[in-house]
Design a protein around this motif. Structure first.
Motif, short mmCIF file in Angstrom:
data_model
loop_
_atom_site.label_atom_id
_atom_site.label_comp_id
_atom_site.label_asym_id
_atom_site.label_seq_id
_atom_site.Cartn_x
_atom_site.Cartn_y
_atom_site.Cartn_z
N PRO A 32 0.80 -1.22 0.00
CA PRO A 32 0.00 0.00 0.00
C PRO A 32 0.83 1.27 0.00
CG PRO A 32 -0.17 -1.14 2.11
CD PRO A 32 0.50 -2.07 1.17
N ARG A 33 2.02 1.23 0.61
CA ARG A 33 2.86 2.43 0.61
C ARG A 33 3.42 2.70 -0.79
NH1 ARG A 33 4.83 -0.03 5.19
NH2 ARG A 33 6.95 -0.23 4.39
N ILE A 34 3.83 1.63 -1.49
CA ILE A 34 4.29 1.80 -2.87
C ILE A 34 3.13 2.28 -3.75
CG2 ILE A 34 5.20 0.61 -4.90
CD1 ILE A 34 6.63 -1.31 -2.97
N PHE A 35 1.96 1.68 -3.54
CA PHE A 35 0.77 2.09 -4.29
C PHE A 35 0.49 3.57 -4.05
CE2 PHE A 35 -3.70 2.85 -4.92
CZ PHE A 35 -4.05 2.08 -6.02
N ALA A 36 0.55 4.00 -2.80
CA ALA A 36 0.27 5.40 -2.47
C ALA A 36 1.28 6.34 -3.12
CB ALA A 36 0.25 5.59 -0.95
N ASP A 37 2.54 5.92 -3.16
CA ASP A 37 3.57 6.75 -3.80
C ASP A 37 3.25 6.99 -5.27
OD1 ASP A 37 5.02 6.97 -1.48
OD2 ASP A 37 6.43 5.36 -1.97
N ASP A 38 2.61 6.00 -5.90
CA ASP A 38 2.29 6.10 -7.33
C ASP A 38 0.90 6.68 -7.60
OD1 ASP A 38 4.74 4.97 -7.92
OD2 ASP A 38 3.96 2.93 -8.00
N HIS A 39 0.14 6.94 -6.52
CA HIS A 39 -1.24 7.41 -6.71
C HIS A 39 -1.55 8.61 -5.83
CE1 HIS A 39 -1.40 3.30 -8.32
NE2 HIS A 39 -2.43 3.69 -9.04
N GLY A 40 -0.64 9.56 -5.82
CA GLY A 40 -0.89 10.81 -5.12
C GLY A 40 -1.11 10.68 -3.63
N GLY A 41 -0.46 9.69 -3.01
CA GLY A 41 -0.58 9.50 -1.58
C GLY A 41 -1.83 8.76 -1.14
N LYS A 42 -2.57 8.20 -2.09
CA LYS A 42 -3.82 7.52 -1.77
C LYS A 42 -3.66 6.00 -1.77
CE LYS A 42 -6.23 11.38 -1.77
NZ LYS A 42 -6.81 11.92 -0.51
N PHE A 43 -4.36 5.36 -0.83
CA PHE A 43 -4.48 3.92 -0.83
C PHE A 43 -5.55 3.51 -1.85
CE2 PHE A 43 -3.07 4.16 3.82
CZ PHE A 43 -1.76 3.83 3.50
N PRO A 44 -5.67 2.21 -2.17
CA PRO A 44 -6.66 1.80 -3.18
C PRO A 44 -8.07 2.30 -2.91
CG PRO A 44 -5.17 -0.02 -2.75
CD PRO A 44 -4.81 1.06 -1.77
N TYR A 45 -8.48 2.37 -1.64
CA TYR A 45 -9.83 2.83 -1.32
C TYR A 45 -10.05 4.28 -1.72
CZ TYR A 45 -14.02 3.89 1.45
OH TYR A 45 -15.28 4.28 1.85
N GLY A 46 -8.98 5.08 -1.71
CA GLY A 46 -9.13 6.50 -1.99
C GLY A 46 -8.64 6.93 -3.36
N ALA A 47 -8.05 6.01 -4.13
CA ALA A 47 -7.52 6.36 -5.45
C ALA A 47 -8.60 6.19 -6.51
CB ALA A 47 -6.31 5.47 -5.78
N THR A 48 -8.91 7.26 -7.21
CA THR A 48 -10.05 7.23 -8.14
C THR A 48 -9.85 6.27 -9.30
OG1 THR A 48 -9.08 9.13 -9.32
CG2 THR A 48 -10.73 9.60 -7.62
N ASN A 49 -8.60 5.97 -9.66
CA ASN A 49 -8.35 5.04 -10.77
C ASN A 49 -8.05 3.63 -10.28
OD1 ASN A 49 -5.89 5.65 -9.62
ND2 ASN A 49 -4.77 5.74 -11.56
N SER A 50 -8.42 3.32 -9.04
CA SER A 50 -8.17 2.01 -8.46
C SER A 50 -9.38 1.10 -8.61
CB SER A 50 -7.85 2.16 -6.96
OG SER A 50 -7.94 0.93 -6.29
N LEU A 51 -9.12 -0.20 -8.78
CA LEU A 51 -10.21 -1.18 -8.82
C LEU A 51 -11.02 -1.16 -7.54
CD1 LEU A 51 -8.39 -4.29 -10.35
CD2 LEU A 51 -10.14 -2.91 -11.47
N ALA A 52 -10.39 -0.76 -6.44
CA ALA A 52 -11.04 -0.81 -5.13
C ALA A 52 -11.55 0.56 -4.67
CB ALA A 52 -10.07 -1.37 -4.10
N PHE A 53 -11.59 1.53 -5.55
CA PHE A 53 -12.03 2.88 -5.18
C PHE A 53 -13.42 2.84 -4.54
CE2 PHE A 53 -14.05 7.00 -6.61
CZ PHE A 53 -13.42 7.78 -5.65
N THR A 54 -13.51 3.30 -3.31
CA THR A 54 -14.74 3.36 -2.49
C THR A 54 -15.40 2.00 -2.30
OG1 THR A 54 -16.29 3.85 -4.31
CG2 THR A 54 -15.17 5.73 -3.26
N ASN A 55 -14.69 0.90 -2.59
CA ASN A 55 -15.28 -0.43 -2.42
C ASN A 55 -15.33 -0.81 -0.94
OD1 ASN A 55 -14.79 -3.54 -2.04
ND2 ASN A 55 -15.83 -3.30 -4.00
N GLU A 56 -16.51 -1.18 -0.46
CA GLU A 56 -16.69 -1.55 0.94
C GLU A 56 -17.31 -2.93 1.09
OE1 GLU A 56 -18.77 1.51 3.05
OE2 GLU A 56 -17.31 3.07 2.53
N THR A 57 -17.12 -3.78 0.08
CA THR A 57 -17.72 -5.11 0.13
C THR A 57 -16.72 -6.24 -0.05
OG1 THR A 57 -18.21 -5.04 -2.25
CG2 THR A 57 -19.93 -4.26 -0.74
#
Length: 226
Positions: free
Chosen positions: A38-63
């Motif tokens: 997640p830290r590497i992912f955040a470095d590549d996505h403006g400091g966001k984890f998958p839940y908060g990255a708009t171009n992520s498969l998991a963006f806002t996913n809560e299931t």
């Protein structure tokens, strides 16, 4: 009873404890390695984890907890397992999930057959897409920002009881006034936690409650692989 028999009985009694300790350490090492993703992912996505990255498969996913790991697949370096070795019934090898031919019931109730694969991480990713949460032992917190709460929970063993915590779907929500407790589903007397800053700790239930009380997060929300 002879002295040798006494020593043999003691040694046999210690075997389960030794195995449990080894599994705790493997679980801790797994979380430590997974915590890099997640830290590497955040470095590549403006400091966001998958839940908060708009171009992520998991963006806002809560299931689907497994989908968050899928979103970080490029950052998860083989052979890091997604399942704790003490979590019986969950698969424990990311690079080659299936060592023998077997069948499994996926979350849709469908019977799926798998055989041993040597196709590397691509095969494992397809397998994870099939078995979904049944291949994952660790919750993932619905944190959006890597810099917001360094001491917040990020990942950990899934064997948390709800107590008075709020459960909505697969999301376990709680604060310092209603923290969950560890069960004995995976480990005895506690569980491993990974924090946003990358540190990993073994905690008892009382230590877990203390961390929740002092982590600065008013509303912890964990997506559970139930």
């Amino acid at each position: 009873m002879s002295v040798l028999a006494v020593f043999a009985a003691i040694a046999i009694a210690l075997i389960p404890r030794g195995r449990e300790q080894a599994e705790r350490m493997k679980c801790r090492d797994c979380l430590k390695a997974l915590g890099q993703a997640p830290r590497i992912f955040a470095d590549d996505h403006g400091g966001k984890f998958p839940y908060g990255a708009t171009n992520s498969l998991a963006f806002t996913n809560e299931t689907a907890a497994w989908l968050h790991y899928t979103a970080m697949w490029q950052e998860i370096i083989a052979p890091i397992p997604l399942a704790c070795p003490a979590d019986r019934g969950r698969y424990t090898n990311r690079a080659d999930f299936f060592t023998t031919s077997r069948t499994i019931t996926n979350e849709a109730g469908e019977i799926v057959r798998f055989t041993s694969s040597r196709e590397g991480s691509g095969a494992s990713l397809r397998a994870l897409n099939e078995i979904q949460n049944r291949g994952v032992s660790y919750f993932i917190a619905l944190e959006t920002d890597a810099a917001s709460h360094p001491s917040a929970l990020l990942m950990g063993d899934r064997d948390l009881s709800t107590n008075t915590a709020s459960v909505r779907g697969n999301v376990l929500a709680f604060g310092s006034s209603n923290p969950p407790s560890w069960t004995s589903l995976i480990h005895r007397d506690g569980g491993n936690l990974l924090f946003v800053d990358g540190s990993v700790e073994w905690t008892t239930t009382s230590q877990l409650h203390q961390r929740v009380a002092t982590n600065g997060v008013a509303n912890n929300r964990l997506l559970m692989p139930w």
